[in-house]
Motif scaffolding. Sequence first.
Motif, PDB file in Angstrom:
ATOM      1  N   GLU A 282       0.636  -1.055   0.079  1.00  0.00           N
ATOM      2  CA  GLU A 282      -0.066  -0.186   0.292  1.00  0.00           C
ATOM      3  C   GLU A 282       1.315   1.604  -0.040  1.00  0.00           C
ATOM      4  O   GLU A 282       0.286   1.873  -1.166  1.00  0.00           O
ATOM      5  N   ILE A 283       2.242   1.112   1.106  1.00  0.00           N
ATOM      6  CA  ILE A 283       2.259   2.504   1.197  1.00  0.00           C
ATOM      7  C   ILE A 283       3.305   2.590   0.068  1.00  0.00           C
ATOM      8  O   ILE A 283       3.882   3.812  -0.892  1.00  0.00           O
ATOM      9  N   SER A 284       4.225   1.750  -0.462  1.00  0.00           N
ATOM     10  CA  SER A 284       4.656   1.772  -2.115  1.00  0.00           C
ATOM     11  C   SER A 284       4.214   2.650  -3.305  1.00  0.00           C
ATOM     12  O   SER A 284       4.392   3.216  -3.737  1.00  0.00           O
ATOM     13  N   ILE A 285       2.713   1.659  -3.001  1.00  0.00           N
ATOM     14  CA  ILE A 285       1.401   1.890  -4.928  1.00  0.00           C
ATOM     15  C   ILE A 285       2.013   3.575  -3.846  1.00  0.00           C
ATOM     16  O   ILE A 285       1.747   4.520  -5.363  1.00  0.00           O
ATOM     17  N   ARG A 286       1.316   4.262  -2.678  1.00  0.00           N
ATOM     18  CA  ARG A 286       0.984   5.541  -2.856  1.00  0.00           C
ATOM     19  C   ARG A 286       2.218   6.402  -2.977  1.00  0.00           C
ATOM     20  O   ARG A 286       2.009   7.152  -3.296  1.00  0.00           O
ATOM     21  N   MET A 287       3.666   6.163  -2.419  1.00  0.00           N
ATOM     22  CA  MET A 287       4.870   6.662  -3.024  1.00  0.00           C
ATOM     23  C   MET A 287       4.748   7.028  -4.099  1.00  0.00           C
ATOM     24  O   MET A 287       5.596   8.155  -4.501  1.00  0.00           O
ATOM     25  N   LYS A 288       5.045   5.853  -5.147  1.00  0.00           N
ATOM     26  CA  LYS A 288       4.920   5.844  -6.341  1.00  0.00           C
ATOM     27  C   LYS A 288       4.583   7.555  -7.285  1.00  0.00           C
ATOM     28  O   LYS A 288       4.559   7.540  -7.827  1.00  0.00           O
ATOM     29  N   GLN A 289       2.700   7.630  -6.612  1.00  0.00           N
ATOM     30  CA  GLN A 289       2.075   8.299  -6.642  1.00  0.00           C
ATOM     31  C   GLN A 289       2.466   9.878  -6.803  1.00  0.00           C
ATOM     32  O   GLN A 289       2.172  10.789  -7.092  1.00  0.00           O
ATOM     33  N   TYR A 290       2.919  10.060  -5.791  1.00  0.00           N
ATOM     34  CA  TYR A 290       3.560  11.285  -5.294  1.00  0.00           C
ATOM     35  C   TYR A 290       4.784  11.212  -5.439  1.00  0.00           C
ATOM     36  O   TYR A 290       4.846  12.381  -6.431  1.00  0.00           O
ATOM     37  N   GLU A 291       6.017  10.602  -6.786  1.00  0.00           N
ATOM     38  CA  GLU A 291       7.036  10.992  -7.348  1.00  0.00           C
ATOM     39  C   GLU A 291       6.426  11.097  -8.413  1.00  0.00           C
ATOM     40  O   GLU A 291       6.681  11.803  -9.316  1.00  0.00           O
ATOM     41  N   THR A 292       4.947   9.912  -9.024  1.00  0.00           N
ATOM     42  CA  THR A 292       4.689  10.157 -10.318  1.00  0.00           C
ATOM     43  C   THR A 292       4.492  11.901 -11.111  1.00  0.00           C
ATOM     44  O   THR A 292       4.550  12.668 -11.744  1.00  0.00           O
ATOM     45  N   ALA A 293       3.947  12.474  -9.473  1.00  0.00           N
ATOM     46  CA  ALA A 293       2.818  13.540  -9.727  1.00  0.00           C
ATOM     47  C   ALA A 293       4.142  14.585  -9.393  1.00  0.00           C
ATOM     48  O   ALA A 293       3.664  15.855 -10.249  1.00  0.00           O
ATOM     49  N   GLY A 294       5.294  14.605  -8.973  1.00  0.00           N
ATOM     50  CA  GLY A 294       6.825  15.505  -8.644  1.00  0.00           C
ATOM     51  C   GLY A 294       6.989  15.686 -10.133  1.00  0.00           C
ATOM     52  O   GLY A 294       6.959  16.792 -10.529  1.00  0.00           O
ATOM     53  N   ASP A 295       6.837  14.287 -10.702  1.00  0.00           N
ATOM     54  CA  ASP A 295       7.859  14.450 -12.035  1.00  0.00           C
ATOM     55  C   ASP A 295       7.270  15.189 -13.352  1.00  0.00           C
ATOM     56  O   ASP A 295       7.090  15.697 -14.159  1.00  0.00           O
ATOM     57  N   LYS A 296       4.974  15.373 -12.397  1.00  0.00           N
ATOM     58  CA  LYS A 296       4.481  15.491 -13.805  1.00  0.00           C
ATOM     59  C   LYS A 296       4.328  17.747 -13.728  1.00  0.00           C
ATOM     60  O   LYS A 296       4.522  17.913 -14.338  1.00  0.00           O
ATOM     61  N   LEU A 297       4.774  17.828 -12.124  1.00  0.00           N
ATOM     62  CA  LEU A 297       4.781  18.648 -11.804  1.00  0.00           C
ATOM     63  C   LEU A 297       6.210  19.754 -12.869  1.00  0.00           C
ATOM     64  O   LEU A 297       6.548  20.949 -12.606  1.00  0.00           O
ATOM     65  N   ILE A 298       7.411  18.847 -12.874  1.00  0.00           N
ATOM     66  CA  ILE A 298       8.859  19.130 -13.228  1.00  0.00           C
ATOM     67  C   ILE A 298       8.410  19.432 -14.295  1.00  0.00           C
ATOM     68  O   ILE A 298       9.493  20.266 -14.916  1.00  0.00           O
ATOM     69  N   HIS A 299       8.407  18.542 -15.727  1.00  0.00           N
ATOM     70  CA  HIS A 299       7.422  18.870 -16.487  1.00  0.00           C
ATOM     71  C   HIS A 299       6.787  20.123 -16.780  1.00  0.00           C
ATOM     72  O   HIS A 299       7.376  20.559 -17.491  1.00  0.00           O
ATOM     73  N   GLU A 300       6.276  19.431 -16.153  1.00  0.00           N
ATOM     74  CA  GLU A 300       5.238  21.278 -16.298  1.00  0.00           C
ATOM     75  C   GLU A 300       6.364  22.833 -16.231  1.00  0.00           C
ATOM     76  O   GLU A 300       6.085  23.880 -16.774  1.00  0.00           O
ATOM     77  N   LEU A 301       7.091  22.589 -15.115  1.00  0.00           N
ATOM     78  CA  LEU A 301       7.644  23.850 -14.941  1.00  0.00           C
ATOM     79  C   LEU A 301       9.117  23.655 -15.690  1.00  0.00           C
ATOM     80  O   LEU A 301       9.504  25.024 -16.944  1.00  0.00           O
ATOM     81  N   ILE A 302       9.658  23.047 -16.348  1.00  0.00           N
ATOM     82  CA  ILE A 302      10.547  22.860 -18.376  1.00  0.00           C
ATOM     83  C   ILE A 302       9.277  23.341 -18.535  1.00  0.00           C
ATOM     84  O   ILE A 302      10.168  24.204 -19.694  1.00  0.00           O
ATOM     85  N   VAL A 303       8.481  23.180 -18.887  1.00  0.00           N
ATOM     86  CA  VAL A 303       7.486  23.460 -20.015  1.00  0.00           C
ATOM     87  C   VAL A 303       7.399  25.351 -20.285  1.00  0.00           C
ATOM     88  O   VAL A 303       8.259  25.655 -21.289  1.00  0.00           O
ATOM     89  N   MET A 304       7.109  25.448 -18.982  1.00  0.00           N
ATOM     90  CA  MET A 304       7.401  27.287 -18.661  1.00  0.00           C
ATOM     91  C   MET A 304       8.693  27.963 -18.926  1.00  0.00           C
ATOM     92  O   MET A 304       8.861  28.981 -19.222  1.00  0.00           O
ATOM     93  N   LEU A 305       9.382  27.034 -18.644  1.00  0.00           N
ATOM     94  CA  LEU A 305      10.890  27.714 -18.598  1.00  0.00           C
ATOM     95  C   LEU A 305      11.058  27.554 -19.822  1.00  0.00           C
ATOM     96  O   LEU A 305      12.112  28.845 -20.638  1.00  0.00           O
ATOM     97  N   ASN A 306      10.806  27.067 -20.732  1.00  0.00           N
ATOM     98  CA  ASN A 306      11.290  26.360 -21.890  1.00  0.00           C
ATOM     99  C   ASN A 306      10.505  27.883 -23.292  1.00  0.00           C
ATOM    100  O   ASN A 306      10.906  28.310 -23.817  1.00  0.00           O
ATOM    101  N   LYS A 307       9.597  28.001 -22.919  1.00  0.00           N
ATOM    102  CA  LYS A 307       8.442  29.367 -23.331  1.00  0.00           C
ATOM    103  C   LYS A 307       8.557  30.759 -22.785  1.00  0.00           C
ATOM    104  O   LYS A 307       7.941  31.605 -23.155  1.00  0.00           O
ATOM    105  N   SER A 308       9.570  30.835 -21.624  1.00  0.00           N
ATOM    106  CA  SER A 308       9.436  32.131 -21.432  1.00  0.00           C
ATOM    107  C   SER A 308      10.719  33.207 -21.719  1.00  0.00           C
ATOM    108  O   SER A 308      12.035  31.769 -21.410  1.00  0.00           O
ATOM    109  N   PHE A 309      10.595  34.217 -21.528  1.00  0.00           N
ATOM    110  CA  PHE A 309      11.868  34.751 -22.457  1.00  0.00           C
ATOM    111  C   PHE A 309      12.791  35.372 -20.812  1.00  0.00           C
ATOM    112  O   PHE A 309      13.725  35.899 -21.121  1.00  0.00           O
TER     113      PHE A 309
END
Length: 206
Positions: free
Chosen positions: A41-68
């Motif tokens: 149970e805890i392994s599955i939930r921690m993987k979900q947190y990690e996946t959510a973190g990866d998504k937030l990092i990806h969104e930040l990188i997209v924003m950085l690439n678009k911003s002057f």
Amino acid sequence: MFSSKKQDPFFSALLKIAENMREGIHYANDFRIETVADLKEISIRMKQYETAGDKLIHELIVMLNKSFMTPIEREDILSLAIRMDDVLDGAEGTIAHFEMFSLTEIDESMRDFLAYIAKSTDEIVKAMELLNKKDLVGMRQHAILIKDYERECDEVLRSSIKKLFLNEKDPIRLIKFKDIYEQLEEIADYCQTVANTIETIIMRNA
């Protein structure tokens, strides 16, 4: 340089990454493992947190690439985000080792490690809240506390391994526990790296 009262989207993104990281670490700290099913149970939930973190990092990188223009160096923004993500990745990996080892015995040293790491994530979030308010100087006190908690984890590692080699007769259990202790201390090191990155940002911009 931070005269605008408007919230900066990059600083807001960093705060979201920090909050997700803290939530994941506190979940691990609060969770009570008693059975092998709990480990799953805890392994599955921690993987979900990690996946959510990866998504937030990806969104930040997209924003950085678009911003002057960015409020601080884009390399510093990305470095801070990745260092915070390392903390969550480390925790997810450690919990995965608990499951691989079918290790349901959580001892005092492990609880001490997690408590200090959880406190460190609280300080990271407080620092990101101040960054959102563009109060860079105020962030320093939180970086100092994170380093203090890392030093406490160093002491926990030394004492726990000493006890382990003195008292544990089963070589397999010794290997398992030593591995977990060292992984937990590494997460504390990741927190310290976040603190170092915060101090670098303060030095360059305050």
